[in-house]
Motif scaffolding. Sequence first.
Motif, mmCIF file in Angstrom:
data_model
loop_
_atom_site.group_PDB
_atom_site.id
_atom_site.type_symbol
_atom_site.label_atom_id
_atom_site.label_comp_id
_atom_site.label_asym_id
_atom_site.label_seq_id
_atom_site.Cartn_x
_atom_site.Cartn_y
_atom_site.Cartn_z
ATOM 1 N N GLY A 1 4.623 -2.156 -4.251
ATOM 2 C CA GLY A 1 4.431 -3.296 -3.363
ATOM 3 C C GLY A 1 3.379 -4.252 -3.882
ATOM 4 N N LEU A 2 2.935 -5.148 -3.003
ATOM 5 C CA LEU A 2 1.909 -6.125 -3.355
ATOM 6 C C LEU A 2 0.537 -5.629 -2.930
ATOM 7 C CD1 LEU A 2 3.580 -9.485 -2.290
ATOM 8 C CD2 LEU A 2 3.071 -8.720 -4.602
ATOM 9 N N HIS A 3 -0.453 -5.927 -3.756
ATOM 10 C CA HIS A 3 -1.834 -5.560 -3.468
ATOM 11 C C HIS A 3 -2.656 -6.844 -3.443
ATOM 12 C CE1 HIS A 3 -0.024 -1.960 -5.027
ATOM 13 N NE2 HIS A 3 -1.087 -1.242 -4.687
ATOM 14 N N LYS B 1 -13.463 -6.787 -3.902
ATOM 15 C CA LYS B 1 -14.128 -5.568 -3.443
ATOM 16 C C LYS B 1 -13.127 -4.541 -2.939
ATOM 17 C CE LYS B 1 -17.863 -4.097 -0.430
ATOM 18 N NZ LYS B 1 -18.798 -4.493 0.617
ATOM 19 N N ASP B 2 -12.193 -4.961 -2.093
ATOM 20 C CA ASP B 2 -11.244 -4.045 -1.463
ATOM 21 C C ASP B 2 -9.809 -4.493 -1.688
ATOM 22 O OD1 ASP B 2 -13.242 -2.399 -0.205
ATOM 23 O OD2 ASP B 2 -13.559 -4.044 1.222
ATOM 24 N N PHE B 3 -8.890 -3.523 -1.583
ATOM 25 C CA PHE B 3 -7.458 -3.779 -1.672
ATOM 26 C C PHE B 3 -6.824 -3.671 -0.302
ATOM 27 C CE2 PHE B 3 -8.186 -2.461 -6.048
ATOM 28 C CZ PHE B 3 -7.416 -3.372 -6.730
ATOM 29 N N ILE B 4 -5.841 -4.528 -0.046
ATOM 30 C CA ILE B 4 -4.926 -4.372 1.078
ATOM 31 C C ILE B 4 -3.546 -4.272 0.458
ATOM 32 C CG2 ILE B 4 -3.932 -5.409 3.148
ATOM 33 C CD1 ILE B 4 -6.588 -6.767 3.654
ATOM 34 N N ILE B 5 -2.830 -3.191 0.785
ATOM 35 C CA ILE B 5 -1.538 -2.920 0.163
ATOM 36 C C ILE B 5 -0.428 -3.296 1.139
ATOM 37 C CG2 ILE B 5 -0.078 -1.149 -0.878
ATOM 38 C CD1 ILE B 5 -2.698 0.353 -1.542
ATOM 39 N N PHE B 6 0.523 -4.078 0.669
ATOM 40 C CA PHE B 6 1.689 -4.492 1.440
ATOM 41 C C PHE B 6 2.910 -3.839 0.813
ATOM 42 C CE2 PHE B 6 -1.474 -7.788 1.822
ATOM 43 C CZ PHE B 6 -1.472 -8.085 3.170
ATOM 44 N N LYS B 7 3.549 -2.918 1.545
ATOM 45 C CA LYS B 7 4.707 -2.182 1.032
ATOM 46 C C LYS B 7 5.975 -2.672 1.702
ATOM 47 C CE LYS B 7 2.245 2.010 -0.194
ATOM 48 N NZ LYS B 7 2.233 3.459 -0.124
ATOM 49 N N HIS B 8 7.077 -2.560 0.975
ATOM 50 C CA HIS B 8 8.388 -2.935 1.493
ATOM 51 C C HIS B 8 8.842 -1.887 2.516
ATOM 52 C CE1 HIS B 8 12.425 -4.519 1.646
ATOM 53 N NE2 HIS B 8 12.890 -3.312 1.416
ATOM 54 N N VAL B 9 9.314 -2.359 3.663
ATOM 55 C CA VAL B 9 9.816 -1.457 4.699
ATOM 56 C C VAL B 9 11.309 -1.681 4.830
ATOM 57 C CG1 VAL B 9 9.683 -0.834 7.139
ATOM 58 C CG2 VAL B 9 7.621 -1.567 5.921
ATOM 59 N N GLY C 1 -9.313 -17.392 -3.563
ATOM 60 C CA GLY C 1 -10.028 -16.373 -4.315
ATOM 61 C C GLY C 1 -9.365 -15.010 -4.324
ATOM 62 N N TYR C 2 -8.327 -14.818 -3.509
ATOM 63 C CA TYR C 2 -7.628 -13.537 -3.508
ATOM 64 C C TYR C 2 -6.807 -13.403 -4.787
ATOM 65 C CZ TYR C 2 -8.685 -13.106 1.456
ATOM 66 O OH TYR C 2 -9.330 -13.008 2.660
ATOM 67 N N VAL C 3 -6.750 -12.176 -5.290
ATOM 68 C CA VAL C 3 -5.902 -11.871 -6.433
ATOM 69 C C VAL C 3 -4.786 -10.963 -5.934
ATOM 70 C CG1 VAL C 3 -5.790 -10.772 -8.694
ATOM 71 C CG2 VAL C 3 -7.821 -12.057 -8.051
ATOM 72 N N TRP C 4 -3.543 -11.368 -6.201
ATOM 73 C CA TRP C 4 -2.377 -10.588 -5.796
ATOM 74 C C TRP C 4 -1.858 -9.863 -7.020
ATOM 75 C CZ3 TRP C 4 -0.530 -10.135 -0.853
ATOM 76 C CH2 TRP C 4 -1.081 -11.006 0.104
ATOM 77 N N LEU C 5 -1.641 -8.542 -6.860
ATOM 78 C CA LEU C 5 -1.137 -7.709 -7.945
ATOM 79 C C LEU C 5 0.194 -7.109 -7.499
ATOM 80 C CD1 LEU C 5 -4.497 -5.835 -8.520
ATOM 81 C CD2 LEU C 5 -3.650 -7.793 -9.806
#
Length: 78
Positions: free
Chosen positions: A62-64, A69-77, A53-57
């Motif tokens: 980076g990836l969201h 309801k909420d976003f978790i943001i994954f950024k390139h390090v 059910g997660y939607v990845w943007l």
Amino acid sequence: MFKQNYKRIIVFLFGIVLTLGSYAQDLIRFQNIEVSDGISMGTITAVEREKDGYVWLATAEGLHRYDGKDFIIFKHVD
């Protein structure tokens, strides 16, 4: 004469089957997501939905991961 009627009946039945099949499709619901909702950028380059059910943007930052309801943001390090 019989051959023409036979073809018309086949085309008619085929049309009914196609019409009934189009009514069986699920409705698609859209929801606008904006920067004020928690996404870091307004430009999305790709979208993928998981079976959980997660939607990845994908954005330039980076990836969201969005759970509806909420976003978790994954950024390139570096």
